[in-house]
Design a protein around this motif. Structure first.
Motif, short mmCIF file in Angstrom:
data_model
loop_
_atom_site.label_atom_id
_atom_site.label_comp_id
_atom_site.label_asym_id
_atom_site.label_seq_id
_atom_site.Cartn_x
_atom_site.Cartn_y
_atom_site.Cartn_z
N LYS A 6 0.84 -1.20 0.00
CA LYS A 6 0.00 0.00 0.00
C LYS A 6 0.87 1.24 0.00
N THR A 7 1.98 1.18 0.71
CA THR A 7 2.89 2.31 0.78
C THR A 7 4.32 1.81 0.61
N LYS A 21 2.41 1.49 -10.21
CA LYS A 21 1.82 2.12 -9.04
C LYS A 21 0.48 2.71 -9.42
N ASP A 24 -3.74 3.07 -4.87
CA ASP A 24 -3.79 2.26 -3.66
C ASP A 24 -2.90 1.02 -3.68
N THR A 66 7.57 -0.66 3.96
CA THR A 66 6.36 -0.81 3.17
C THR A 66 5.22 -1.29 4.05
N GLU A 67 4.03 -1.05 3.60
CA GLU A 67 2.84 -1.58 4.26
C GLU A 67 2.22 -2.56 3.29
#
Length: 129
Positions: A6-7, A21, A24, A66-67
Motif C-alpha cells: 500500500k505504501t 503504481k 492504492d 512498506t505496508e
C-alpha cells in the motif's frame, strides 16, 4: 520476486524497483539474488515454527518501510504459482533432486493444489454485470 504494498518509501534499495503504481497499490520487483537482499534475509531469518527457519513477511515489509497490501485470494494464488515455478527451476532445488531428495509431496503436487484452488475460485466468481 514481487511485493505488493500500500505504501513504499521514497527511496528503495538497489535490489528493489517499482514496476507499477496506482492510487492504492504499488508493485515492487525484488532482485532476490542481489547480495544486499540476501544479506537482509539472513539478518531477518528467525524460527517461524519449531524447526522451520525463514523470514516473516511482516518483518521484511517493516524493514523495507512498506505496508503490505491485502491482496485478494486470486492475486495470492497467482503469486504462489509464480514462486513455485521459480523454486522448481532454481539450481539449488535441482541440485537437491539430483542428490536424491524425494519428498512425499513435490512441486508438481503444490502446483496441482493451486490449480484446483484457482479453478474453484473461477467457478465461484460472480459474473460481471
Amino acid at each position: 520476486m514481487k511485493l505488493y504494498a500500500k505504501t513504499i518509501p521514497q527511496t528503495l534499495p538497489a535490489w528493489a524497483t517499482t514496476v507499477t503504481k496506482s492510487a492504492d497499490l504499488f508493485e515492487v520487483e525484488i532482485n532476490d539474488e542481489h547480495p544486499g537482499f540476501q544479506s537482509l534475509l539472513e539478518e531477518l531469518e528467525t524460527e517461524i515454527e519449531p524447526g522451520t527457519f525463514g523470514v516473516k513477511a511482516e518483518h521484511l515489509c517493516s524493514r523495507l518501510g512498506t505496508e503490505m497490501s491485502n491482496l485478494n485470494l486470486h492475486q495470492l494464488v497467482e503469486q504462489a504459482q509464480t514462486l513455485i515455478s521459480l523454486i522448481a527451476t532454481h539450481p539449488h532445488y535441482e541440485q537437491l533432486l539430483e542428490t536424491g531428495y524425494q519428498p512425499d509431496l513435490n512441486i508438481a503436487d503444490a502446483q496441482t493444489a493451486l490449480t484446483y484452488l484457482q479453478w474453484e475460485l473461477d467457478c465461484n466468481r460472480e459474473p460481471s454485470a
